[in-house]
Design a protein around this motif. Structure first.
Motif, PDB file in Angstrom:
ATOM      1  N   VAL A 253       0.830  -1.206   0.000  1.00 36.22           N
ATOM      2  CA  VAL A 253       0.000   0.000   0.000  1.00 36.22           C
ATOM      3  C   VAL A 253       0.866   1.258   0.000  1.00 36.22           C
ATOM      4  CG1 VAL A 253      -1.720   1.318   1.311  1.00 36.22           C
ATOM      5  CG2 VAL A 253      -1.921  -1.176   1.104  1.00 36.22           C
ATOM      6  N   ASP A 254       1.873   1.293   0.886  1.00 37.40           N
ATOM      7  CA  ASP A 254       2.702   2.501   0.977  1.00 37.40           C
ATOM      8  C   ASP A 254       4.194   2.206   0.823  1.00 37.40           C
ATOM      9  OD1 ASP A 254       3.313   1.342   3.408  1.00 37.40           O
ATOM     10  OD2 ASP A 254       2.096   2.727   4.584  1.00 37.40           O
ATOM     11  N   GLY A 255       4.540   0.933   0.573  1.00 41.59           N
ATOM     12  CA  GLY A 255       5.932   0.564   0.337  1.00 41.59           C
ATOM     13  C   GLY A 255       6.790   0.507   1.589  1.00 41.59           C
ATOM     14  N   LEU A 256       6.180   0.675   2.779  1.00 45.66           N
ATOM     15  CA  LEU A 256       6.986   0.784   3.995  1.00 45.66           C
ATOM     16  C   LEU A 256       7.212  -0.565   4.668  1.00 45.66           C
ATOM     17  CD1 LEU A 256       5.569   4.053   5.638  1.00 45.66           C
ATOM     18  CD2 LEU A 256       7.698   3.732   4.348  1.00 45.66           C
ATOM     19  N   ASN A 257       8.366  -0.658   5.335  1.00 43.84           N
ATOM     20  CA  ASN A 257       8.706  -1.771   6.214  1.00 43.84           C
ATOM     21  C   ASN A 257       8.183  -1.399   7.605  1.00 43.84           C
ATOM     22  OD1 ASN A 257       9.978  -3.502   7.991  1.00 43.84           O
ATOM     23  ND2 ASN A 257      12.031  -3.233   7.118  1.00 43.84           N
ATOM     24  N   LEU A 258       7.140  -2.098   8.067  1.00 40.50           N
ATOM     25  CA  LEU A 258       6.551  -1.776   9.376  1.00 40.50           C
ATOM     26  C   LEU A 258       7.620  -1.687  10.458  1.00 40.50           C
ATOM     27  CD1 LEU A 258       4.044  -1.471  11.278  1.00 40.50           C
ATOM     28  CD2 LEU A 258       3.981  -3.963  11.408  1.00 40.50           C
ATOM     29  N   ASN A 259       8.615  -2.566  10.358  1.00 38.82           N
ATOM     30  CA  ASN A 259       9.626  -2.639  11.417  1.00 38.82           C
ATOM     31  C   ASN A 259      10.699  -1.555  11.311  1.00 38.82           C
ATOM     32  OD1 ASN A 259       9.863  -4.079  13.781  1.00 38.82           O
ATOM     33  ND2 ASN A 259      11.535  -5.366  13.014  1.00 38.82           N
ATOM     34  N   ARG A 260      10.467  -0.548  10.493  1.00 36.87           N
ATOM     35  CA  ARG A 260      11.296   0.663  10.502  1.00 36.87           C
ATOM     36  C   ARG A 260      10.419   1.895  10.619  1.00 36.87           C
ATOM     37  NH1 ARG A 260      13.938  -3.148  10.890  1.00 36.87           N
ATOM     38  NH2 ARG A 260      15.920  -3.699   9.879  1.00 36.87           N
ATOM     39  N   THR A 261       9.212   1.729  11.180  1.00 32.26           N
ATOM     40  CA  THR A 261       8.310   2.876  11.319  1.00 32.26           C
ATOM     41  C   THR A 261       7.922   3.163  12.767  1.00 32.26           C
ATOM     42  OG1 THR A 261       6.279   1.578  11.095  1.00 32.26           O
ATOM     43  CG2 THR A 261       7.281   2.392   9.041  1.00 32.26           C
ATOM     44  N   PHE A 262       8.366   2.333  13.718  1.00 33.54           N
ATOM     45  CA  PHE A 262       7.980   2.546  15.114  1.00 33.54           C
ATOM     46  C   PHE A 262       8.650   3.811  15.654  1.00 33.54           C
ATOM     47  CE2 PHE A 262       6.536  -1.700  14.656  1.00 33.54           C
ATOM     48  CZ  PHE A 262       5.580  -1.889  15.632  1.00 33.54           C
ATOM     49  N   PRO A 263       8.041   4.574  16.553  1.00 35.41           N
ATOM     50  CA  PRO A 263       6.741   4.310  17.185  1.00 35.41           C
ATOM     51  C   PRO A 263       5.542   4.779  16.377  1.00 35.41           C
ATOM     52  CG  PRO A 263       7.690   6.280  18.136  1.00 35.41           C
ATOM     53  CD  PRO A 263       8.693   5.763  17.124  1.00 35.41           C
ATOM     54  N   GLY A 264       5.717   5.018  15.089  1.00 35.59           N
ATOM     55  CA  GLY A 264       4.575   5.272  14.221  1.00 35.59           C
ATOM     56  C   GLY A 264       4.098   6.710  14.226  1.00 35.59           C
ATOM     57  N   ASP A 265       3.012   6.899  13.484  1.00 34.59           N
ATOM     58  CA  ASP A 265       2.466   8.244  13.310  1.00 34.59           C
ATOM     59  C   ASP A 265       0.964   8.101  13.061  1.00 34.59           C
ATOM     60  OD1 ASP A 265       1.673  10.752  12.496  1.00 34.59           O
ATOM     61  OD2 ASP A 265       3.255  10.995  10.992  1.00 34.59           O
ATOM     62  N   ALA A 266       0.158   8.622  13.998  1.00 32.35           N
ATOM     63  CA  ALA A 266      -1.303   8.494  13.894  1.00 32.35           C
ATOM     64  C   ALA A 266      -1.843   9.200  12.657  1.00 32.35           C
ATOM     65  CB  ALA A 266      -1.966   9.042  15.150  1.00 32.35           C
ATOM     66  N   LEU A 267      -1.081  10.148  12.117  1.00 30.18           N
ATOM     67  CA  LEU A 267      -1.527  10.866  10.911  1.00 30.18           C
ATOM     68  C   LEU A 267      -0.720  10.462   9.687  1.00 30.18           C
ATOM     69  CD1 LEU A 267      -2.150  14.527  12.154  1.00 30.18           C
ATOM     70  CD2 LEU A 267      -3.812  12.742  11.668  1.00 30.18           C
ATOM     71  N   GLY A 268       0.042   9.383   9.801  1.00 30.21           N
ATOM     72  CA  GLY A 268       0.906   8.969   8.708  1.00 30.21           C
ATOM     73  C   GLY A 268       0.198   8.035   7.740  1.00 30.21           C
ATOM     74  N   SER A 269       1.000   7.344   6.919  1.00 34.77           N
ATOM     75  CA  SER A 269       0.452   6.370   5.976  1.00 34.77           C
ATOM     76  C   SER A 269      -0.043   5.150   6.755  1.00 34.77           C
ATOM     77  CB  SER A 269       1.536   5.958   4.980  1.00 34.77           C
ATOM     78  OG  SER A 269       2.517   5.194   5.647  1.00 34.77           O
ATOM     79  N   ILE A 270      -0.645   4.192   6.042  1.00 33.01           N
ATOM     80  CA  ILE A 270      -1.324   3.096   6.739  1.00 33.01           C
ATOM     81  C   ILE A 270      -0.327   2.294   7.604  1.00 33.01           C
ATOM     82  CG2 ILE A 270      -1.202   1.261   4.986  1.00 33.01           C
ATOM     83  CD1 ILE A 270      -4.397   2.313   6.795  1.00 33.01           C
ATOM     84  N   THR A 271       0.886   2.062   7.103  1.00 33.68           N
ATOM     85  CA  THR A 271       1.858   1.306   7.898  1.00 33.68           C
ATOM     86  C   THR A 271       2.285   2.108   9.136  1.00 33.68           C
ATOM     87  OG1 THR A 271       2.630   0.157   5.924  1.00 33.68           O
ATOM     88  CG2 THR A 271       4.110   0.159   7.799  1.00 33.68           C
ATOM     89  N   GLN A 272       2.449   3.394   8.997  1.00 28.41           N
ATOM     90  CA  GLN A 272       2.801   4.238  10.147  1.00 28.41           C
ATOM     91  C   GLN A 272       1.668   4.271  11.175  1.00 28.41           C
ATOM     92  OE1 GLN A 272       3.567   7.618   7.590  1.00 28.41           O
ATOM     93  NE2 GLN A 272       5.724   7.614   8.182  1.00 28.41           N
ATOM     94  N   GLN A 273       0.423   4.179  10.701  1.00 28.66           N
ATOM     95  CA  GLN A 273      -0.713   4.137  11.640  1.00 28.66           C
ATOM     96  C   GLN A 273      -0.755   2.805  12.387  1.00 28.66           C
ATOM     97  OE1 GLN A 273      -4.592   5.674  10.193  1.00 28.66           O
ATOM     98  NE2 GLN A 273      -3.464   6.397   8.414  1.00 28.66           N
ATOM     99  N   ILE A 274      -0.340   1.723  11.715  1.00 27.50           N
ATOM    100  CA  ILE A 274      -0.306   0.423  12.395  1.00 27.50           C
ATOM    101  C   ILE A 274       0.728   0.467  13.528  1.00 27.50           C
ATOM    102  CG2 ILE A 274       0.245  -2.029  12.160  1.00 27.50           C
ATOM    103  CD1 ILE A 274      -0.720  -1.796   9.192  1.00 27.50           C
ATOM    104  N   SER A 275       1.946   0.934  13.233  1.00 26.39           N
ATOM    105  CA  SER A 275       2.966   0.959  14.295  1.00 26.39           C
ATOM    106  C   SER A 275       2.569   1.919  15.404  1.00 26.39           C
ATOM    107  CB  SER A 275       4.342   1.292  13.729  1.00 26.39           C
ATOM    108  OG  SER A 275       4.299   2.372  12.859  1.00 26.39           O
ATOM    109  N   ASP A 276       1.899   3.012  15.062  1.00 26.51           N
ATOM    110  CA  ASP A 276       1.403   3.926  16.096  1.00 26.51           C
ATOM    111  C   ASP A 276       0.445   3.201  17.030  1.00 26.51           C
ATOM    112  OD1 ASP A 276       0.435   6.550  17.313  1.00 26.51           O
ATOM    113  OD2 ASP A 276      -1.396   5.796  16.362  1.00 26.51           O
ATOM    114  N   PHE A 277      -0.484   2.428  16.472  1.00 24.62           N
ATOM    115  CA  PHE A 277      -1.474   1.751  17.315  1.00 24.62           C
ATOM    116  C   PHE A 277      -0.807   0.704  18.202  1.00 24.62           C
ATOM    117  CE2 PHE A 277      -5.084  -0.712  18.646  1.00 24.62           C
ATOM    118  CZ  PHE A 277      -6.100   0.224  18.754  1.00 24.62           C
ATOM    119  N   VAL A 278       0.116  -0.063  17.604  1.00 17.04           N
ATOM    120  CA  VAL A 278       0.798  -1.102  18.391  1.00 17.04           C
ATOM    121  C   VAL A 278       1.624  -0.453  19.508  1.00 17.04           C
ATOM    122  CG1 VAL A 278       2.541  -2.928  18.294  1.00 17.04           C
ATOM    123  CG2 VAL A 278       0.836  -2.748  16.473  1.00 17.04           C
ATOM    124  N   ALA A 279       2.378   0.588  19.167  1.00 16.27           N
ATOM    125  CA  ALA A 279       3.277   1.205  20.155  1.00 16.27           C
ATOM    126  C   ALA A 279       2.514   1.945  21.247  1.00 16.27           C
ATOM    127  CB  ALA A 279       4.236   2.162  19.452  1.00 16.27           C
TER     128      ALA A 279
END
Ligand SMILES: [Zn+2]
Length: 344
Positions: A109-135
């Motif tokens: 969807v956004d080309g991102l590696n989830l495991n390089r996006t923590f602690p995420g971004d609630a306003l970011g792309s879908i992968t950044q929103q996933i790491s935000d929720f988990v973190a």
């Protein structure tokens, strides 16, 4: 679940993580696309809870092409009787769900590696929103975090548990104890070049007892690694007191404390220096030495050209090899693990 302290977060959960018993549902991330204006991305989540005890979070599918962990987590979600649990299990088998469905390391969807996006971004792309929720929503619920990886499409790794490097001796002791309870042949301290944007680095920073795994790879499922994953999870849950050992009959095998290794980056890595096909000289598990020839790269479309030899740059045990034969400059061809040297 309490309301998010981050009022910008739009994600929500369909199950109540504080309710006893077993529930299986979804984290719903509003995801407005061309063909689905008010739709959601659904991240599967299950909670199995009974009485007082620790909360242990299990993650699979952080990378979508690593399968032993997700299979074992789904088994637990279906099969574990809440009456046998003392505490709470939060089970997340497919966290980067678009990557899992696609069978790829990174999200299509956004080309991102989830495991390089923590602690995420609630306003970011879908992968950044996933790491935000988990973190920021899941980790604060937990006492411990088990992050189940394998080598994925590009690597074949010795089956092992993985812990983060830390200067906190008490956290190191807790992480090591849980890692060795898993019962893998090796425990490896891996720092990902010092990158802190991983799930395990973020969980450690939050004070959770944190263990990762690397269970083979090559984008495939190996029966012996799946068995290790299933039994290792149970041993770790027994270690935390979440499952009773007599009931499951899976106490850590005697003398199972695994060898403690580390990846001394960057000299642990042997990188491709040219285009071609990599011929490794040794199998995983081989003892190797700095300066030894490690393999050759063959430019098979240029038959008159000599292959290029690559050399190990550190002493240790061959921990991992690139799975595809085709290499380009900069590809990681080999990984050497060495005995852990500290700080503890
Ligand atoms: Zn992974």
């Amino acid at each position: 679940m309490t309301a998010s302290p981050n009022s910008r977060r739009t994600a929500f959960c369909t199950i109540d993580l504080d309710k006893p018993g077993k529930q299986i549902g979804w984290i719903m991330l509003p995801h407005s696309t061309h063909d689905d204006a008010w739709g959601v991305t659904r991240i599967p989540i299950a909670v199995i809870s009974n009485g007082k005890g620790p909360t242990v979070i299990l993650e699979g599918g952080n990378h979508g092409d690593e399968y032993e962990g997700p299979i074992a987590i789904c088994d637990l979600a279906r099969e574990l009787d809440p009456g046998t649990v003392q505490g709470r299990l939060i089970l997340m088998p497919a966290n980067n769900v678009h990557a899992v469905v696609a069978g790829t390391r990174t999200s299509p969807v956004d080309g991102l590696n989830l495991n390089r996006t923590f602690p995420g971004d609630a306003l970011g792309s879908i992968t950044q929103q996933i790491s935000d929720f988990v973190a920021n929503e899941i980790f604060p619920c937990g006492n411990a975090f088990l992050d189940l990886h394998s080598g994925g499409s590009s690597l074949d790794l010795l089956p092992s548990t993985v812990i983060e490097p830390t200067a906190d001796s008490e956290l190191h002791r807790r992480n090591l104890g849980a890692a060795q309870a898993f019962g893998a042949p090796f425990t490896v301290v891996i720092g990902n070049y010092g990158d802190m944007r991983t799930a395990t680095a973020t969980a450690c920073a939050a004070g959770l007892t944190t263990v990762g795994t690397e269970l083979g790879g090559g984008g495939s499922v190996r029966r012996e690694n799946l068995e290790l994953c299933r039994s290792g999870i149970r041993r770790v849950l027994i270690h935390f007191g979440l499952l009773a050992d007599d009931e499951n009959g899976l106490q850590p095998p005697p003398g199972s404390a695994s060898s403690l290794l580390e990846i001394p980056a960057p000299r642990a890595f042997v990188y491709a220096t040219t285009d071609g096909i990599f011929e490794p000289y040794h199998p995983n598990g081989q003892i190797v030495h700095a300066g030894d020839a490690a393999g050759r790269i063959h430019p098979i479309w240029e038959p008159a050209q000599e292959p290029v030899t690559l050399y190990y740059r550190s002493d240790g045990i061959l921990y991992g090899r690139r799975h595809p034969g085709r290499v380009r400059p900069g590809n990681c061809c080999l990984v050497v693990a060495s005995p852990y040297t500290g700080p503890f």
